[in-house]
Each structure stands twice: as structure tokens, then as C-alpha cells.
Design a protein around this motif. Sequence first.
Motif, PDB file in Angstrom:
ATOM      1  N   VAL A  51      -7.270   7.117  -1.906  1.00 27.07           N
ATOM      2  CA  VAL A  51      -6.608   6.510  -3.061  1.00 27.07           C
ATOM      3  C   VAL A  51      -5.360   7.307  -3.433  1.00 27.07           C
ATOM      4  O   VAL A  51      -4.306   6.733  -3.720  1.00 27.07           O
ATOM      5  N   HIS A  52      -5.446   8.635  -3.399  1.00 31.55           N
ATOM      6  CA  HIS A  52      -4.308   9.472  -3.774  1.00 31.55           C
ATOM      7  C   HIS A  52      -3.163   9.416  -2.753  1.00 31.55           C
ATOM      8  O   HIS A  52      -2.000   9.540  -3.138  1.00 31.55           O
ATOM      9  N   LYS A  53      -3.465   9.219  -1.481  1.00 34.93           N
ATOM     10  CA  LYS A  53      -2.432   9.193  -0.439  1.00 34.93           C
ATOM     11  C   LYS A  53      -1.751   7.838  -0.306  1.00 34.93           C
ATOM     12  O   LYS A  53      -0.678   7.735   0.278  1.00 34.93           O
ATOM     13  N   ALA A  54      -2.381   6.798  -0.828  1.00 39.01           N
ATOM     14  CA  ALA A  54      -1.859   5.441  -0.664  1.00 39.01           C
ATOM     15  C   ALA A  54      -0.688   5.162  -1.612  1.00 39.01           C
ATOM     16  O   ALA A  54      -0.580   5.753  -2.687  1.00 39.01           O
ATOM     17  N   MET A  55       0.147   4.243  -1.192  1.00 37.69           N
ATOM     18  CA  MET A  55       1.239   3.774  -2.031  1.00 37.69           C
ATOM     19  C   MET A  55       0.726   2.750  -3.043  1.00 37.69           C
ATOM     20  O   MET A  55       1.198   2.694  -4.179  1.00 37.69           O
ATOM     21  N   HIS A  56      -0.221   1.917  -2.595  1.00 36.41           N
ATOM     22  CA  HIS A  56      -0.817   0.865  -3.424  1.00 36.41           C
ATOM     23  C   HIS A  56      -2.296   0.770  -3.074  1.00 36.41           C
ATOM     24  O   HIS A  56      -2.653   0.846  -1.888  1.00 36.41           O
ATOM     25  N   ASN A  57      -3.129   0.576  -4.078  1.00 35.07           N
ATOM     26  CA  ASN A  57      -4.576   0.474  -3.874  1.00 35.07           C
ATOM     27  C   ASN A  57      -5.109  -0.823  -4.468  1.00 35.07           C
ATOM     28  O   ASN A  57      -4.588  -1.313  -5.485  1.00 35.07           O
ATOM     29  N   TYR A  58      -6.169  -1.317  -3.845  1.00 37.16           N
ATOM     30  CA  TYR A  58      -6.841  -2.523  -4.320  1.00 37.16           C
ATOM     31  C   TYR A  58      -8.336  -2.286  -4.193  1.00 37.16           C
ATOM     32  O   TYR A  58      -8.853  -2.113  -3.083  1.00 37.16           O
ATOM     33  N   ILE A  59      -9.008  -2.234  -5.330  1.00 37.87           N
ATOM     34  CA  ILE A  59     -10.440  -1.950  -5.354  1.00 37.87           C
ATOM     35  C   ILE A  59     -11.125  -3.077  -6.118  1.00 37.87           C
ATOM     36  O   ILE A  59     -10.781  -3.357  -7.270  1.00 37.87           O
ATOM     37  N   VAL A  72     -15.037  -3.329  -2.134  1.00 37.52           N
ATOM     38  CA  VAL A  72     -14.069  -3.275  -1.043  1.00 37.52           C
ATOM     39  C   VAL A  72     -12.884  -2.454  -1.544  1.00 37.52           C
ATOM     40  O   VAL A  72     -12.524  -2.520  -2.731  1.00 37.52           O
ATOM     41  N   TYR A  73     -12.344  -1.654  -0.644  1.00 36.81           N
ATOM     42  CA  TYR A  73     -11.161  -0.863  -0.956  1.00 36.81           C
ATOM     43  C   TYR A  73     -10.136  -1.102   0.144  1.00 36.81           C
ATOM     44  O   TYR A  73     -10.404  -0.866   1.320  1.00 36.81           O
ATOM     45  N   ALA A  74      -8.976  -1.611  -0.249  1.00 34.66           N
ATOM     46  CA  ALA A  74      -7.862  -1.819   0.674  1.00 34.66           C
ATOM     47  C   ALA A  74      -6.662  -1.052   0.136  1.00 34.66           C
ATOM     48  O   ALA A  74      -6.584  -0.766  -1.063  1.00 34.66           O
ATOM     49  N   ASN A  75      -5.755  -0.715   1.033  1.00 39.12           N
ATOM     50  CA  ASN A  75      -4.581   0.027   0.585  1.00 39.12           C
ATOM     51  C   ASN A  75      -3.370  -0.267   1.448  1.00 39.12           C
ATOM     52  O   ASN A  75      -3.486  -0.753   2.573  1.00 39.12           O
ATOM     53  N   ILE A  76      -2.232   0.045   0.886  1.00 39.18           N
ATOM     54  CA  ILE A  76      -0.965   0.093   1.610  1.00 39.18           C
ATOM     55  C   ILE A  76      -0.585   1.566   1.621  1.00 39.18           C
ATOM     56  O   ILE A  76      -0.492   2.194   0.563  1.00 39.18           O
ATOM     57  N   GLU A  98       7.350   1.286   8.075  1.00 37.59           N
ATOM     58  CA  GLU A  98       6.911   2.607   7.615  1.00 37.59           C
ATOM     59  C   GLU A  98       5.536   2.597   6.957  1.00 37.59           C
ATOM     60  O   GLU A  98       4.928   3.651   6.793  1.00 37.59           O
ATOM     61  N   ALA A  99       5.050   1.415   6.573  1.00 40.67           N
ATOM     62  CA  ALA A  99       3.756   1.323   5.899  1.00 40.67           C
ATOM     63  C   ALA A  99       2.839   0.357   6.640  1.00 40.67           C
ATOM     64  O   ALA A  99       3.298  -0.556   7.332  1.00 40.67           O
ATOM     65  N   VAL A 100       1.541   0.593   6.497  1.00 41.87           N
ATOM     66  CA  VAL A 100       0.523  -0.284   7.082  1.00 41.87           C
ATOM     67  C   VAL A 100      -0.470  -0.680   5.989  1.00 41.87           C
ATOM     68  O   VAL A 100      -0.614  -0.004   4.977  1.00 41.87           O
ATOM     69  N   GLY A 101      -1.143  -1.772   6.249  1.00 43.35           N
ATOM     70  CA  GLY A 101      -2.213  -2.207   5.368  1.00 43.35           C
ATOM     71  C   GLY A 101      -3.543  -1.872   6.009  1.00 43.35           C
ATOM     72  O   GLY A 101      -3.696  -1.966   7.227  1.00 43.35           O
ATOM     73  N   CYS A 102      -4.488  -1.471   5.204  1.00 44.00           N
ATOM     74  CA  CYS A 102      -5.782  -1.088   5.743  1.00 44.00           C
ATOM     75  C   CYS A 102      -6.898  -1.589   4.832  1.00 44.00           C
ATOM     76  O   CYS A 102      -6.844  -1.388   3.620  1.00 44.00           O
TER      77      CYS A 102
END
Length: 180
Positions: A51-59, A72-76, A98-102
Motif C-alpha cells: 500500500v505504501h509503495k503504490a501510487m494508487h490503491n483500491y481495497i 481484494v487489493y489492487a494497485n497502480i 512506467e506504471a503497472v496495474g496489479c
Amino acid sequence: MELKYEIIPDHEIEVCRELCNELMKYQKSKADISPEFFDSMNFETRLIPSVHKAMHNYIVVVKDKNEPVGYVYANISPKEVYRNDFATFFDMNSVQREAVGCLSQFYMKNEYRKYGVGSKLFNMSMDWLSSFDEVDDYFIYVSNGNDDALSFYQRKGFTVSHEILDGFISVLRSKKVRSN
């Protein structure tokens, strides 16, 4: 069952602590390759740093009568986050942006499976991930032995790209479909 889906802000991730720790135990119970890797994986070492390393979080947390039963936890994240001391998760040159979605973590208690909860959480995550124009590549990392999860993601359109850590993790990948 009285299921409620709640999108929670980053500062409320504590609600996921028990579920995240259950996920790590579940993954260890399924693993044929290096199950001991999970001994040091928990809420503190996996979810919080991500969560701290991500640019955007979705929980999203699923509750049944106010009791958390899945999440579920997804991030950019910057693609460089996926090159660290543990592993390099994909060929950096294969990602143009430069960014990925996970879709990073996904878990629900066993008794809530087979009711469409997983599909709803997956679809919510993919809708959120696809809302970012600066991301073309989506990844999901499935631990060895978790064949149900692997099949689920493949049914949803992800394909196995490669394995890392001698088969400990299967890397699944999907590309954003851009309309003209």
C-alpha cells in the motif's frame, strides 16, 4: 447471508489484517514449492508495504453482517516496485509505460466461495484498474499449488506469462484493450 461490499481508504486497512494473515496461511497450505517462504509473510510484511509503495490503491472488503469475510487489493505502482531483493517479477523491458496495474491480494473465507463473490470483487478491481489511462499492463501473481485461483484468473482472460522463483509464483498477465 447479508453481504456488503465496502471500498475502504488506505488508512483503514487494519480491517484486512486477519484476512490477509489467513490468506498467507492458505497459500502456504497449498504450496508444493518452498512453502517456508510464507513463514515471514503477513499483513505487516505484505499488505502494508505494498500500500505504501503504490501510487494508487483500491481495497474492497466484503462483510457479512459487519464481519469481514473477504477482500481484494489492487494497485497502480511504478513498475520498478516489482524488481526487489525477493524477485524480479517481470521483464521490465516488456512494459512500455512506467506504471503497472496489479491485482495484488484476493481472499475470501471458504464458506463464501461459489456465490459469485469472487467474480464481483474481480470485476470491481478490473473496472478500477482499467480507469487509469497511464497503465497498459495488468499482473496477477499466483502462488504454486493454488490451482483454483489460477483457473479462475484464466477464465477471466489472464494468461500465464512465466514463472519465477523456480515455480513458486506463476505470473499472469493481461493487456489493456484500448478502443479507438
